[in-house]
Every structure is written in C-alpha cells, then in structure tokens.
Motif scaffolding. Sequence first.
Motif, PDB file in Angstrom:
ATOM      1  N   ALA A 290      49.100  18.124  -4.100  1.00  0.00           N
ATOM      2  CA  ALA A 290      50.238  17.674  -3.295  1.00  0.00           C
ATOM      3  C   ALA A 290      50.392  18.501  -2.026  1.00  0.00           C
ATOM      4  CB  ALA A 290      51.522  17.737  -4.125  1.00  0.00           C
ATOM      5  N   LYS A 295      51.030  15.158   0.264  1.00  0.00           N
ATOM      6  CA  LYS A 295      51.416  13.880  -0.326  1.00  0.00           C
ATOM      7  C   LYS A 295      51.941  14.117  -1.733  1.00  0.00           C
ATOM      8  CE  LYS A 295      47.863  11.027   1.958  1.00  0.00           C
ATOM      9  NZ  LYS A 295      46.680  10.165   1.718  1.00  0.00           N
ATOM     10  N   GLY A 296      52.638  13.123  -2.269  1.00  0.00           N
ATOM     11  CA  GLY A 296      52.993  13.138  -3.685  1.00  0.00           C
ATOM     12  C   GLY A 296      54.189  14.004  -4.003  1.00  0.00           C
ATOM     13  N   THR A 297      55.377  13.484  -3.769  1.00  0.00           N
ATOM     14  CA  THR A 297      56.584  14.225  -4.130  1.00  0.00           C
ATOM     15  C   THR A 297      57.169  13.706  -5.442  1.00  0.00           C
ATOM     16  OG1 THR A 297      57.835  12.716  -2.691  1.00  0.00           O
ATOM     17  CG2 THR A 297      57.160  14.833  -1.748  1.00  0.00           C
ATOM     18  N   ASP A 299      57.012  11.495  -9.146  1.00  0.00           N
ATOM     19  CA  ASP A 299      56.004  11.357 -10.205  1.00  0.00           C
ATOM     20  C   ASP A 299      55.086  10.172  -9.934  1.00  0.00           C
ATOM     21  OD1 ASP A 299      57.010  13.531 -11.487  1.00  0.00           O
ATOM     22  OD2 ASP A 299      58.178  12.401 -12.963  1.00  0.00           O
ATOM     23  N   LYS A 300      55.668   9.065  -9.441  1.00  0.00           N
ATOM     24  CA  LYS A 300      54.873   7.878  -9.141  1.00  0.00           C
ATOM     25  C   LYS A 300      53.868   8.157  -8.027  1.00  0.00           C
ATOM     26  CE  LYS A 300      55.231   3.036  -7.710  1.00  0.00           C
ATOM     27  NZ  LYS A 300      56.116   1.967  -7.209  1.00  0.00           N
ATOM     28  N   GLU A 301      54.312   8.845  -6.984  1.00  0.00           N
ATOM     29  CA  GLU A 301      53.419   9.161  -5.857  1.00  0.00           C
ATOM     30  C   GLU A 301      52.310  10.124  -6.300  1.00  0.00           C
ATOM     31  OE1 GLU A 301      56.259  10.661  -3.104  1.00  0.00           O
ATOM     32  OE2 GLU A 301      56.486   8.752  -2.054  1.00  0.00           O
ATOM     33  N   LYS A 302      52.658  11.058  -7.180  1.00  0.00           N
ATOM     34  CA  LYS A 302      51.641  11.997  -7.678  1.00  0.00           C
ATOM     35  C   LYS A 302      50.566  11.259  -8.476  1.00  0.00           C
ATOM     36  CE  LYS A 302      54.426  16.190  -7.839  1.00  0.00           C
ATOM     37  NZ  LYS A 302      55.208  17.105  -8.679  1.00  0.00           N
ATOM     38  N   GLU A 304      49.680   8.160  -8.155  1.00  0.00           N
ATOM     39  CA  GLU A 304      48.877   7.415  -7.177  1.00  0.00           C
ATOM     40  C   GLU A 304      47.893   8.342  -6.465  1.00  0.00           C
ATOM     41  OE1 GLU A 304      51.852   5.643  -4.733  1.00  0.00           O
ATOM     42  OE2 GLU A 304      52.246   3.971  -6.120  1.00  0.00           O
ATOM     43  N   LEU A 305      48.340   9.561  -6.182  1.00  0.00           N
ATOM     44  CA  LEU A 305      47.468  10.541  -5.531  1.00  0.00           C
ATOM     45  C   LEU A 305      46.321  10.931  -6.462  1.00  0.00           C
ATOM     46  CD1 LEU A 305      46.831  12.528  -3.230  1.00  0.00           C
ATOM     47  CD2 LEU A 305      48.436  14.131  -4.290  1.00  0.00           C
ATOM     48  N   TYR A 306      46.622  11.160  -7.743  1.00  0.00           N
ATOM     49  CA  TYR A 306      45.582  11.542  -8.706  1.00  0.00           C
ATOM     50  C   TYR A 306      44.588  10.400  -8.906  1.00  0.00           C
ATOM     51  CZ  TYR A 306      48.918  15.278  -9.826  1.00  0.00           C
ATOM     52  OH  TYR A 306      49.781  16.341  -9.755  1.00  0.00           O
TER      53      TYR A 306
END
Length: 571
Positions: A290, A295-297, A299-302, A304-306
């Motif tokens: 992150a 990016k990725g603040t 849980d959903k964004e994290k 997606e990042l993973y």
Amino acid sequence: MSKIKGRTRAQESTNAIERMYITMRHLFNRGFYKPMGVSGDTLRQSLLQLRPEIYGSIAEDKVELNGLMYILDRLPVGIEECRYVNLTSDEGYKKSHFQPIIPPKRRRNCYRVDEEQMSIEITRGRSDIYDILTHLTFLCIESRKICGRVYIDETGETTRDWFKLESAVKKGKLSRSEREVALIHVANIIGRTFEEALEAYKAFATKQKPERFLHIIYWMGKLAIEEERDNNKRIITFSPILRERLGHHIHGEAWANTIKKTLLKHNLLHRPIHIISANMHSVMNSLFAAEALKKGTSDKEKLELYEALSVPENGAMRDKVKTFAHKNGMLSINDTSGTNIDVQVFDTAKMDFNHIDYNFDTALTEEEKPVLFVMDYAFGEQAYETIDELLKPYRDKTERQEGEKKNKLHFLNVVSVSIMGKAGILEGGKGDLMIPSAHIFEGTADNYPFKNELCKEDFEGNGLRVFEGTMITVLGTSLQNKDLLKFFHDSTWSVVGLEMEGAHYQKAVQSASRIRKSITKDVKVRYAYYASDNPLETGSTLASGGLGTTGVKPTYLITRKILEQILNKEG
C-alpha cells in the motif's frame, strides 16, 4: 460363528498405498527397476487398485487427459521421449554444459543427458522420489493403453491410425486440415471423442510447440510399442550418491547454516524470531504494498491491489514493492543449497509503522522488536528436514569461547512458528479455509495434537467458509481416492482436509522444544490452510486446474491474521 466381513474400499486403498511405499523404498535400495517389467508390476497394480482421484480414468481403457496434463506439469519437458530416467542427488550438473530443465509446477532441476536419458535432481527428500515414481508409473500405464490400441500383437504391425499419427509428427508444422485429420486418428488411439482430443490439443499447446499434444501421444506410444515388440524396456535408476545421501539432511543443513550465518552477521540471531512458512509475496505485500504503490486504503481496495500484484503481467508493480521493502527492513536470502526454499527476513526495528497498518508497540527496545522469518513452501518430508535443522543451535566456526577450543553455540530465540499453505478440503470448495487442531500422519500411528493460536472465529464474516478439525498429512496428494478420504472425513477422525507438510513441521517443532530443548517449550504454533481443491467432488481435483485469483483472498486473510498476532500490542 460370525462371518468375517470383506474389506471395504477404504481398507483396500490403505493397503495399496502401503504396498506402493514399501515397494518404492525397496526399489530405491535396489538401485534400479523397469516400470513395465516384473519389478514395476507391484507399483502398477497398486496404482490401478487405488484409482486416485487425481488420475481420473486410469483404470479405464481410455487415456486420462487431465491426469496426463497434471503429471507433465510436474515432470521435465521431454520426459515422454526418454527410455532411461536417472534420479540423482546434486552431483554438479550445474557446472556442466547441460541447461537445467525446470518443470512448470515443481521446482526441481532436470537435465537431458542425451536423446534417451533424463536425469532428475532430488534435493527435497523422499517425498520428491515418491512424487516422481508415482507420476512415471501413471505415464507408463497410459502409454500401455496407447500401445494396446495401435499394436497388433499377432502380426507385429501397427494400425492405420498409428501410421497417420507418425506421419503427422514427422512432418512437423501442420495446416489446420492436416492437424484435424491427425486429431481424428489420435482420438481413436486414446479412446476419446474428436472434441476431447481437440480440447486437449489446445490445452497442451505452447508457442514454441503448438503440436505438443500429438508429439506426446506419439512418443508415449512409440516407447510402449518398442517395449512390447522388441523387449526394449524403460529403466529408472537411482544414483549411488543419492542412495548414500538421502535422509541425512545434507541440503537442509546447508540451507539452515547459510540462514543462521546471515542472521548472525546482521545481529538478528538473538532477537525474538517468528518463523512463517508461506509464499514469497503475501507478507511483503501486506506490510509494504500500500505504501510503496500509494494505493489500497480500504479492505476492498487492498484486496484489489493484491489481486493486481498476482497477475503475471504486473511484474513492474511487484518489483517496485520489492525494492521498497528492501529499503525498509527486508532482507532476501536466495537459496543456493538445492532445497529450492528462498527466505525473506523482516527487521521490524527498521520499519516505519506510521505507514504500516498494524498496532505495533513502538515502545519496545530494538532488542525486543521481533524479526519475521518467512520461508517459501517446503515439499512433504522436506518440511521436517529444513525446520529441524533451522531450530538447532548455530555453531559459528569463526568464533571461539575464551579459554576454550570449542566454537560458541548460538541458540535461536524462536517465539512462534506459523504455517500457511494450500490443502485439499473434504467439505467445501476452492478458497475455503481449514484451521487444524491436530495433524495425523497417514500410513503411521503418529498423531500430533497442538494448541493452535488461530481459531475458526478469527476468520468468520469474510465471505469464506471456515472448517476447524483434524488435518491428515498424506504421503502424496496423488495417491488419495474418494473412498479413503470419505473414511477419514466421516469416521471419528473428523478430518477436514489433507496436505503434505503439517505433521513434518510439528514433529520438528516438538523435537526442538520438548526433547532437544533448543527453543522454548512455550513456542506458539499457528496453522491455517486454504483449499486448492476438493478431491471428493468430481471435477474439483488438483488436475482440474489452478486457483487463479480465487486464492488471493484467503492467502491475505491468513497472512493478515498471523501478522496481527505477531505485531499488534494485544496480539
């Protein structure tokens, strides 16, 4: 007088597995055998009696295509052409002109010595040998099916289908019409429909070898025909050096000593150490992705990042995270011992927890701050070899104790051992979670109960099913069938899943903490698995394909929970 009941399929399967392993150890001690000769008969008959789920239609006349794909992903390219297979230890092939061949789904170095011989390096213990011999036995059984359909024993001639396939393979590059004609003949040879043959053709094809499927079927049949017609048998040999070294932890000791030497050099050997057996990306990404990528603040964004980081094409993103991690307390130790187990070491004293999403106790002194030791996945029995050697005290030969000739002993301050892995699940589907309370070791009377720091409640409410109970450590995932697994699931064993390393890890931890006393007896253990397949469901075995992005969510859920328990104040 009561009648003695006949054996159940589960009992027959257990006996078949036992016979296979006794036979494989005997053949290894003997030094060689012929898979399709008298010496290989027990292996063939046991595998046919067992009928493992991963090998599908092995007991039927038609060729099993999913199983064939599965084993060829784990054997070196070109193995179907080789009459001689030599299993060796690490005997210096890397210093020769031979280029190593590494199978797509198994990290083992293989060398094509000449047109007829393949050498395969065994550096991960007996499980590696069992894996290879089982796959080679399957390959020989399937090749005999092909021979049975194309070789006319009375006349010594071959069928028209075989002649047409041979002509197509020798021609090399084919037009669409020529390929489809060849596939019609192949469909007859393998006992499948044209549609099935076409799907297999597409699945096996690569950019370098678009006609790979035709090539494989041809060579499997060719060697089987020559065995039948000319008695020119395939032979598997075990090198004298391999037979001498196996079981002596040669590679595990070298691996562990390199690691402990590196930890001592960086003043990390006596810090609180948390061992994590996982992959080479989830811990690093959980800590640094992150911040490194901004990016990725949520849980959903994290998540997606993973998922984005797991896509093969996003190598630049992964490199950026890795570079950032190296600048912020991560140390990489690439394997040179032959174990194929790389290591990452995270020094929390060098990490800025203002930008890392964990409630870390920054009041800890540098000596109190934990060190995360992340090791890549071991394979079967190799898990015992590596952890057993790692937990031994380190004797630095460059140091001397004052007034003594002895080298100084360094005991590791191991606080916890956490194991995350993929496993077969017996209730549920791909991606679901299993939290073991004990490991039972298949084929032995050994059971390993333990207090798992992770529990079912830790993972509930995340959209995945969670199963808690006993796990069985199997001698080989390719040797399990529905009858045997259903027995373990339905009986009082209440097994929720199967894997290959758990009992080996726990055996090493218990030996070090309770018998050798080289680490504290209060060492904490964490085990959690996510499902790669369900062997009780048709079409959901390992041979049905990989997890894809389905495995991303459970991987990072488990990683997150392990890191919370290690890094958070309340953990």
